[in-house]
Design an enzyme around this catalytic site. Structure first.
Site, PDB file in Angstrom:
ATOM      1  N   CYS A   1     -10.456  -1.762  14.595  1.00  0.00           N
ATOM      2  CA  CYS A   1     -10.787  -3.182  14.721  1.00  0.00           C
ATOM      3  C   CYS A   1     -10.941  -3.623  16.166  1.00  0.00           C
ATOM      4  O   CYS A   1     -11.698  -4.563  16.456  1.00  0.00           O
ATOM      5  CB  CYS A   1      -9.728  -4.035  14.057  1.00  0.00           C
ATOM      6  SG  CYS A   1      -9.400  -3.512  12.385  1.00  0.00           S
TER       7      CYS A   1
ATOM      8  N   GLU B   1     -16.335 -10.449   3.474  1.00  0.00           N
ATOM      9  CA  GLU B   1     -15.172 -10.260   2.614  1.00  0.00           C
ATOM     10  C   GLU B   1     -14.634 -11.602   2.108  1.00  0.00           C
ATOM     11  O   GLU B   1     -14.370 -11.772   0.920  1.00  0.00           O
ATOM     12  CB  GLU B   1     -14.071  -9.526   3.387  1.00  0.00           C
ATOM     13  CG  GLU B   1     -12.844  -9.207   2.546  1.00  0.00           C
ATOM     14  CD  GLU B   1     -11.732  -8.576   3.379  1.00  0.00           C
ATOM     15  OE1 GLU B   1     -11.403  -7.411   3.128  1.00  0.00           O
ATOM     16  OE2 GLU B   1     -11.201  -9.244   4.293  1.00  0.00           O
TER      17      GLU B   1
ATOM     18  N   LYS C   1     -15.665  -9.344   7.947  1.00  0.00           N
ATOM     19  CA  LYS C   1     -14.638 -10.194   7.344  1.00  0.00           C
ATOM     20  C   LYS C   1     -15.252 -11.482   6.790  1.00  0.00           C
ATOM     21  O   LYS C   1     -14.714 -12.087   5.876  1.00  0.00           O
ATOM     22  CB  LYS C   1     -13.551 -10.527   8.382  1.00  0.00           C
ATOM     23  CG  LYS C   1     -12.632  -9.355   8.700  1.00  0.00           C
ATOM     24  CD  LYS C   1     -11.647  -9.082   7.571  1.00  0.00           C
ATOM     25  CE  LYS C   1     -10.865  -7.786   7.831  1.00  0.00           C
ATOM     26  NZ  LYS C   1     -10.072  -7.374   6.665  1.00  0.00           N
TER      27      LYS C   1
ATOM     28  N   SER D   1      -7.313   1.989  -2.366  1.00  0.00           N
ATOM     29  CA  SER D   1      -6.106   1.216  -2.628  1.00  0.00           C
ATOM     30  C   SER D   1      -6.512  -0.135  -3.208  1.00  0.00           C
ATOM     31  O   SER D   1      -7.501  -0.732  -2.778  1.00  0.00           O
ATOM     32  CB  SER D   1      -5.349   1.005  -1.317  1.00  0.00           C
ATOM     33  OG  SER D   1      -4.422  -0.047  -1.481  1.00  0.00           O
TER      34      SER D   1
ATOM     35  N   CYS E   1      -8.319  -1.874   3.941  1.00  0.00           N
ATOM     36  CA  CYS E   1      -8.237  -3.035   4.837  1.00  0.00           C
ATOM     37  C   CYS E   1      -9.581  -3.421   5.406  1.00  0.00           C
ATOM     38  O   CYS E   1      -9.772  -4.537   5.866  1.00  0.00           O
ATOM     39  CB  CYS E   1      -7.336  -2.742   6.035  1.00  0.00           C
ATOM     40  SG  CYS E   1      -5.759  -2.109   5.568  1.00  0.00           S
TER      41      CYS E   1
ATOM     42  N   GLU F   1       2.172   1.647  -3.407  1.00  0.00           N
ATOM     43  CA  GLU F   1       1.099   2.116  -4.269  1.00  0.00           C
ATOM     44  C   GLU F   1       0.932   3.630  -4.103  1.00  0.00           C
ATOM     45  O   GLU F   1       0.752   4.366  -5.076  1.00  0.00           O
ATOM     46  CB  GLU F   1      -0.219   1.412  -3.912  1.00  0.00           C
ATOM     47  CG  GLU F   1      -1.400   1.824  -4.790  1.00  0.00           C
ATOM     48  CD  GLU F   1      -2.731   1.208  -4.332  1.00  0.00           C
ATOM     49  OE1 GLU F   1      -2.716   0.299  -3.480  1.00  0.00           O
ATOM     50  OE2 GLU F   1      -3.771   1.665  -4.842  1.00  0.00           O
TER      51      GLU F   1
ATOM     52  N   GLU G   1       0.829  -1.199   0.000  1.00  0.00           N
ATOM     53  CA  GLU G   1       0.000   0.000   0.000  1.00  0.00           C
ATOM     54  C   GLU G   1       0.864   1.250   0.000  1.00  0.00           C
ATOM     55  O   GLU G   1       0.549   2.244  -0.662  1.00  0.00           O
ATOM     56  CB  GLU G   1      -0.936  -0.029   1.224  1.00  0.00           C
ATOM     57  CG  GLU G   1      -2.069   0.962   1.103  1.00  0.00           C
ATOM     58  CD  GLU G   1      -3.198   0.717   2.108  1.00  0.00           C
ATOM     59  OE1 GLU G   1      -3.420  -0.445   2.506  1.00  0.00           O
ATOM     60  OE2 GLU G   1      -3.842   1.700   2.489  1.00  0.00           O
TER      61      GLU G   1
ATOM     62  N   GLU H   1     -14.335 -12.225  -5.808  1.00  0.00           N
ATOM     63  CA  GLU H   1     -12.957 -11.920  -6.237  1.00  0.00           C
ATOM     64  C   GLU H   1     -11.945 -12.759  -5.473  1.00  0.00           C
ATOM     65  O   GLU H   1     -10.815 -12.919  -5.901  1.00  0.00           O
ATOM     66  CB  GLU H   1     -12.607 -10.446  -5.989  1.00  0.00           C
ATOM     67  CG  GLU H   1     -13.503  -9.432  -6.645  1.00  0.00           C
ATOM     68  CD  GLU H   1     -14.685  -9.056  -5.762  1.00  0.00           C
ATOM     69  OE1 GLU H   1     -15.796  -9.508  -6.090  1.00  0.00           O
ATOM     70  OE2 GLU H   1     -14.507  -8.377  -4.741  1.00  0.00           O
TER      71      GLU H   1
END
Lengths: 634, 669, 164
Positions: free
Chosen positions: B504, B362, B359, B320, B300, B283, B280, B367
């Site tokens: 988190c 996710e 999560k 990102s 994230c 990037e 990241e 993907e």
């Protein structure tokens, strides 16, 4: 009192100057419209023209008439209160009131009364007691004993005409407020007048205004609460429909007093006619420069919106009403903060009910001293009530505060009726006052002075002013159950005590009505009712147990008869009835026995039959079949 | 003169220190006023009526909505108040599914707790709860309306803190329910699965969907090798379930416990966080030097990513492209571990322990599936791991700590602080500082991005160039920030967003806690854990370097891109799907929809509908067609309009409609 | 089928300048247009006003006036206010429900001709019990009268049917 009041009224409101040959006023309130008054109006237009007269439907038409001697002024009015006798037609200047007029009566009225000045007796109201015909409002007891003040113009004015209102002196009070008085002076005047909110608890209006006035900030609102949701109350509807401009004028004075430049009139959706007339009135006021960017040339702004509710009783509660205007669910929020501090869109807001606001112009015009002469010391002024139920004359009435219940029921209302509508002398049981939030008044309260404080003392309240009379055949547990069902249905569901508590009270009442209750049921019901009363979030919840508590207070014996004796003294609770066949009436035709699906009826042909209560399922088939009305209790 | 103001709580003097209501003053005076609907993070709602106190001269008042006035005399425990509270709880219990022993919240249920505390041994009211179906269509959350007490904490959390409003009250009175729009399931609405609703729910009405059974099954399967990754925030919270203070670091005990439970390898998500920092950070440098889209948003947090996809697809290029640490770990594990552990790829199971509910969503994103097998097979929350440990009878507190397995268990402090709001930014700054200035000696801490403010800003200068950063937690704050960016009132280069308040560590998978200082303690513990480690910068992680050398090649290169980056899709107008659904659905019955909108109504559509219904009722078509009224087809000038199958019949008459029905039915045969 | 454009809804929303606080008047106007509030339209309004669909649904389901399902051609509203209750509105309700095969849960007839609604008070207590069919108010109604009124409409409708 009444004469003094009329004089006071005539001092401030002039009669209309209408150069016509005669005038006919037709009531177009919701009640009369339902009974067909619009068709009567149409018939009058035709018949009058047929008789060779011009018809002037509006004030300017009447004024501009080129041949006044052959012009008849045909005017619509708002609700005159005597809805049960509608459609109502008044012929002026003779002041003859015809009731229950049908289109086919119109030709006769035109030829007989209008042209030949003869009274048609069969269309007159007949006194239910003396059976004597009464010619006009002055002779009808229902009207004679009232003191119509706020409602006075409702029955006279064309509610859709701002010209009539202005011609009679309307908006003079607003002019005074906007040009001759300071906000402080207005607040002081209203406070000193002793006016108390007509919509619920009777909070002093002047104090509410003053509290809002002193809040900092440029943006403030006035809200007129026309969400008259109490079943059995329609005073505000009548004012909004019958004299919308008086409401607007009250709003204007309130806005001037607190410094508001925007106002909302929130009307419940069940009143489409009120919405229509208010919208029309606001438009007319705007076009005359009464409302808008430059109110009465004062340079001040007042924008007035009419918002239609969407069907929620709880929106009559002020914080819920504000939520609703903001486009949210109408759920009340905790007070404090009060709307005066943080109301619509978080800004200081005055909320008054319709009748309160309609009283304001009268106070400004009369002055404090004269106003305080009406009513009593702590509760000055008049109050409108909607009288309905088991009473001979139902309708809308206006009386000075402090009047006794007896006067209302027996003088104005004409007495108590039985289920067939016949007047009975010993039929009175209770009057439910103030709708589901109120309480019941019994025989012992007949001489009680009806005002805010004396009612509060006995655990009732004027509320919005519904008076529903119930006769001796009414079961008090069922009444409590009915109201509980209503509030339970209308609970917004936000706070635990109201949402769950009213539901459980309903179940407890059902247990009582079904004969499944024990001493604990009664105890739990009372305990729960007290907790809901003390702990609920908003006024709706806090007052929801009132019908239970007040019927328990005055008719505990009736509850106990249900609980311990398993019987309903009024004979209304079906589950507690004992099925019986009257041996006197039974002819032994055997029809009932043949209809009975569970073979509960036995008996020989030609001899009285009997029902076995153990077997009977109370389906009612026998009673429906019996030609001799011998079966009871099913 | 000391002008300090006091109130008197049950006769005891209690100071007023700017508390927003009486309730808080009383609680500080060590009287625990019970509440269901009061939450310090949320607006005052005033519905549960549990916090009523007796204010002298004013009577019973809800202490949550009264401002403390000097010298107020308050009683909190009168017979009246006890009766009221007891009845309120009894009323709730009478309308509650009392399946307490099998409820996920059995040990942490406020309703149960208060019932016990108030000594309720019997509910005197009639049980009136109607059994309603569970809603568990999503991968993540389960709604059990039978346990809802309508306190609205979830509704306000979703709307006020998260700025979403995926659930709201619907209906009125006794029918009130908390529902997603139109009563759909959560996976069909704008829910981002942050689970904060479940975090504040006092009962078991909203809970995370458990994946424990699936994990047990994998552990029991002799053919599978099961590896597990532990997210940073888990280690400072799980101890709470075993009686430890919040913020107790128990990494070693977690490793031991997981080994006992049968996991083959225990790794650390912090390793993947280190990897994320490098990717990241690089990037970001690329974006800055090659005119890429700025600001760069962190990616994230899966709740945040869905939020952008849903509401701000125009900013998708700013997200990102880096996968989150969980997903980087998953794809890397699936790539390298089969060889390392000598297991067939299909038999490698990757489990992650997360403080987060999103999560789970996710891990199931398409993907992140390869040949329909997810990179991360199962996601357990901290609570679910705790429950597995409890069910195995492991005495967690007394476990001997063990160390994490290498290489994927080695991390630097930068990876550890990922669990705090501001942590990702700080870790990236530690990387950027070295990359952009070449300076390796600086103090590694960037405390300017730490804190608890919802939106924090910082400026950092590297090599003469100043970069603006924003750190946001809570999606409501994120919305505010983006709106500010959109209207040009502020500009940033790098923005870190975490959905949950506190980051988190405040995730909805963490142990239930109603204490206000829990989050603070967890945050502090993560920063302490960073200090205790030898390395603090991701780029210093030797195993990361090795990983690039052997597996990933260049930073940001093709392999790295394939394994560690992703792409996003717009989810705007989520209702499009519903609108076209009607047309595409191959129904068994022929669908006939008659418009009853006003203009069709005026043209007689209701009569037509009536006639049609009668006609069909008397014919053999009854089972072949499905006739319903519907609303506007936007052909008002040609009404009445009827849709038959996918054909619109305008100026419809009964004959025309019947003809069309028959022709379509013929075609079907 | 092409995506619907909801032109009329757009028009309504625009008259209120996309003002979120005007949600209730917007829903009222939309209901006047469509006679009920279809889900798709509510979702569309939510998107246009930039408020969560769950909130629009919450508001629409709170107020009694909003219909979330298509209603019958003729809407019968029965007043259940105190005065009407005392004068026997429950009997009217039962008689009508029985005649139309409806229940407390089922408000609209299968043939979509009638919907029965109860309202808390129509404010015409002087004429209790009161019933409204479409726009027409009927006072002092008996169960027999009520059923006759409905049957009259049924006969008219069945006459229409052949001509439809």
């Amino acid at each position: 009192m009444k004469q003094a009041l009329n004089n006071m009224f005539d001092d401030i409101y002039k009669p209309l100057d209408e150069p016509c040959a005669g005038k006919i006023v037709i009531c177009t309130g919701t009640g009369c419209v339902a009974s067909g008054s619009l068709k009567v109006l149409q018939a009058f237009t035709e018949e009058i023209r047929k008789a060779g007269f011009d018809v002037a439907q509006t004030l300017p038409e009447a004024k501009e008439s080129t041949r006044p001697d052959s012009t008849v002024r045909l005017s619509k009015s708002g609700c005159q209160g005597f809805c049960q006798m509608g459609p109502l037609v008044t012929v002026l200047p003779e002041n003859i009131l015809y009731t229950k007029v049908k289109p086919e009566d119109v030709a006769e009225i035109v030829t007989e009364t209008l042209l030949n000045k003869r009274v048609i007796e069969r269309l007159l109201y007949k006194d239910p007691v003396t059976k004597e015909p009464c010619q006009g409002q002055n002779e009808i007891v229902f009207y004679k004993r009232q003191s119509r003040f706020v409602l006075k113009m409702c029955g006279e004015l064309d509610p859709e005409s701002i010209d009539e209102y202005i011609e009679r002196g309307g908006y003079d009070a607003a002019k005074k407020a906007y040009s001759d008085m300071t906000p402080e002076q207005i607040c002081k005047m209203i406070l000193e007048s002793g006016l108390r909110g007509r919509g619920g608890g009777g909070f002093p209006t002047g104090r509410k205004w003053e509290l809002t006035r002193i809040q900092p900030g440029d943006k403030k609102y006035v809200i007129c609460n026309g969400d008259e949701g109490d079943p059995g109350a329609f005073m505000d509807r009548s004012v909004m429909e019958g004299n919308p401009h008086s409401v607007i004028e009250g709003i204007m004075i309130a806005a001037r007093a607190v410094g508001a430049d925007e106002a909302y009139i929130y009307v419940r959706m069940e009143y489409p006619l009120a919405v229509k007339r208010l919208r029309k009135a606001v438009e007319a006021a705007e076009s005359k420069g009464v409302l808008g960017k430059n109110v009465l040339g004062s340079g001040r702004q007042l924008i007035c919106h009419v918002m239609e509710g969407a069907g929620a009783f709880v929106c009559g509660e002020e914080t819920a009403l504000i939520s609703s205007i903001e486009g949210k669910r109408g759920m009340p929020s905790p007070k404090p903060p009060f709307p005066a501090q943080k109301g619509l869109n978080g800004k200081p807001t005055v909320i008054n009910n319709v009748e309160t606001l309609a009283t304001i112009p009268l106070i400004v015009n009369l002055g404090v001293e004269k106003f305080r002469k009406i009513g009593n010391e702590k509760s000055p002024g008049t109050k409108t009530f909607a009288l309905s139920g088991h009473v001979a004359n139902t309708g809308l009435i206006e009386v000075p505060l402090g009047i006794t219940l007896r006067e209302i029921i027996y003088d104005i209302g004409g007495g108590v009726t039985d289920k067939h509508g016949t007047i009975t002398n010993d039929g009175f049981k209770i009057v439910q006052i103030g709708g589901p939030s109120g309480g019941c008044l019994t025989e012992q309260h007949l001489e009680l002075s009806l005002d805010f404080d004396s009612l509060r003392e006995i655990g009732a309240m004027i509320g919005s002013g519904g008076l529903v009379l119930m006769n001796k055949n009414t079961c008090m547990v069922s009444v409590a159950h009915y109201f509980m069902q209503f509030t339970q249905n209308e609970s917004c569901g936000k706070c635990v005590l109201c949402r769950e508590g009213t539901k459980q009270m309903l179940y407890l009442l059902e247990d009582i009505m079904n004969g499944q209750a024990t001493a604990q049921t009664l105890e739990l019901l009372e305990q729960l009712a007290r907790v809901v009363q003390k702990g609920s979030l908003c006024g709706l919840g806090k007052t929801a147990p009132n019908p239970v508590l007040s019927t328990l207070r005055y008719f505990r014996d009736e509850y106990e008869a249900h609980v311990f004796g398993k019987r309903c003294p009024a004979g209304q609770c079906k589950a507690l009835l004992v099925p019986e066949i009257d041996p006197e009436k039974c002819k032994g035709c055997t029809l009932c026995a043949r209809k009975c699906p569970v073979e509960a009826i036995t008996g020989e042909r030609g001899k009285p039959h009997t029902i076995d209560p153990e077997k009977c399922i109370k389906c009612g088939a026998c009673a429906a079949a019996c030609k001799f009305l011998a079966v009871t209790g099913v | 003169m000391n002008k300090k103001a006091f109130i008197y709580v049950d006769g005891i003097k209690a100071p007023i220190n700017g508390e927003r209501n009486l309730l808080e003053v009383i609680r500080k005076a060590n009287i625990d006023i019970p509440t269901f609907c009061y939450h310090s993070e949320l607006s005052v709602y005033g519905a549960c009526r549990m916090c009523m106190v007796d204010v002298e001269g004013q009577g019973l008042m809800a202490s949550c909505s009264v401002a403390p006035q000097p010298d107020m005399k308050v009683k909190t425990n009168t017979a009246e108040i006890r009766e009221l509270r007891k009845i309120a709880v009894e009323l709730l219990l009478a309308n509650h599914e009392k399946s307490c022993p099998t409820c996920k919240r059995s040990a942490t249920c406020k309703l149960q707790d208060l019932g016990r505390k108030l000594g309720i041994d019997k509910v005197r009211f009639k049980p009136i709860n109607k059994q309603q179906p569970l809603e568990d269509a999503s991968q993540v959350l389960v709604r059990d309306p039978n346990k809802c007490i309508l306190c609205g904490d979830c509704v306000r959390m979703c709307a006020e803190v998260q700025g979403i409003g995926a659930i709201d009250f619907a209906y009125r009175g006794h029918d009130v329910a908390v529902l997603p729009a139109f009563g759909k399931s959560l996976d069909k609405v704008e829910c981002v699965f942050c689970g904060q609703c479940a975090r504040v729910c006092p009962t078991g009405a909203l809970t995370a969907k458990s994946h424990v059974q699936e994990v047990w099954k994998a552990l029991d399967d002799k053919n599978k090798k099961v590896v597990v990754q532990i997210a940073p925030a888990v280690r400072v919270a799980i101890g709470e379930m075993f009686g430890k203070e919040p913020g107790t670091v128990s990494t070693g005990q977690i490793v031991s416990a997981l080994k006992i439970l049968g996991f083959d390898r225990v790794y650390d998500t912090c390793f993947a966080a280190d990897l994320t920092v490098i990717e990241e950070g690089s990037e970001f440098i690329r974006r800055v030097t090659q005119d890429g889209a700025l600001p760069q948003f962190t990616s994230c947090c899966p709740g945040w990513v869905k939020f952008v996809e849903q509401y701000y697809p125009e900013y998708l290029d700013n997200l990102s492209t880096c996968r989150s640490p969980q997903q980087m770990f998953g794809s890397l594990a699936k790539k390298i571990l089969p060889d390392d552990l000598n297991v067939a790829p299909k038999d490698l199971v990757v489990v992650s322990i997360m403080p987060c509910t999103a999560k789970k969503f996710e891990a199931a994103r398409p993907e992140f599936l390869r040949d329909e097998i997810p990179d991360v097979d199962y996601v357990l929350t901290t609570q679910e791991l705790g429950q597995m440990i409890e069910s195995s009878g492991i005495n967690f507190v007394n476990l001997q700590p063990e160390s994490l397995d290498l290489p994927l268990g080695f991390k630097t402090g930068a990876g550890v602080i990922f669990g705090n709001t501001g942590g990702v930014s700080e870790a990236v700054l530690r990387f950027l500082n070295e990359k952009l200035t070449g300076n390796t000696q600086d103090n590694f801490e960037f405390t300017e991005v730490r804190g608890t403010e919802g939106i924090r800003e910082a400026q950092v200068t590297f090599d003469g160039k100043t970069y603006s950063l924003a750190v946001v937690h809570g999606l409501g704050n994120a919305r505010k920030l983006i709106e500010n960016i959109k209207n040009g009132s502020c500009r940033y280069d790098l923005i870190e967003v975490m959905s949950c308040p506190g980051g988190c560590i405040g995730g909805a998978g963490q142990p239930i806690s109603f204490d206000s200082d829990t989050r603070e303690k967890r945050t502090k513990a993560l920063y302490e854990a960073d200090k205790m480690l030898q390395l603090h910068k991701s780029q210093e992680n030797p195993y990361i370097k090795k990983c690039y050398d052997t597996h990933l090649g260049e930073v940001g290169g093709a392999v790295a891109h394939h394994l560690l980056h992703t792409h996003y899709k717009s989810r705007k107008r989520i209702h499009d799907a519903d609108l076209s659904l009607m047309a595409s659905k191959e129904a068994q019955q022929l669908e006939i929809r008659v418009c009853v909108g006003t203009s069709c109504y005026l043209r007689g559509s209701q009569d037509l509908l009536h006639a049609l219904l009668c006609d069909i009722h008397h014919s053999d078509l009854k089972d072949k067609v499905d006739v319903k009224a519907t609303f506007c087809f936007e052909k008002c000038s040609q009404g009445p309009v009827v849709r038959i199958g996918d054909k619109l019949v305008t100026s419809a008459t009964l004959e025309k409609v019947k003809e069309e029905i028959e022709s379509q039915l013929r075609k079907r045969q | 089928m092409p995506l619907r454009k909801f032109e009329k809804v757009c028009e309504i929303i625009n008259t209120y300048n996309k003002d979120k606080s005007k949600l209730i008047p917007i829903l009222q106007d939309v209901q006047r247009e469509y006679r009920y509030l279809p889900e798709e339209i509510m979702a569309y309004i939510a998107t246009s006003l930039d408020i969560p669909p769950a909130k629009v649904f919450g508001v629409a389901s709170f107020y009694a006036h909003f219909a979330l399902e298509p209603r019958g051609k003729h809407i019968i509203r029965l007043c259940c206010g105190t005065a009407c209750h005392v004068k026997g509105s429950l009997g009217l309700l039962e008689a009508l429900r029985k005649r139309l095969n409806l229940t407390a849960e089922k408000h609209t007839t299968d043939d979509m001709l009638f919907t029965i609604e109860t309202v808390s008070c129509l404010g015409a207590c002087g004429l209790a019990p009161v019933m409204v069919i479409n726009e027409d108010v009927y006072g002092q109604v008996t169960p027999v009268m009520a059923v006759n009124l409905v049957e009259k409409i049924m006969i008219e409708e069945n006459g229409n049917e052949t001509g439809a």
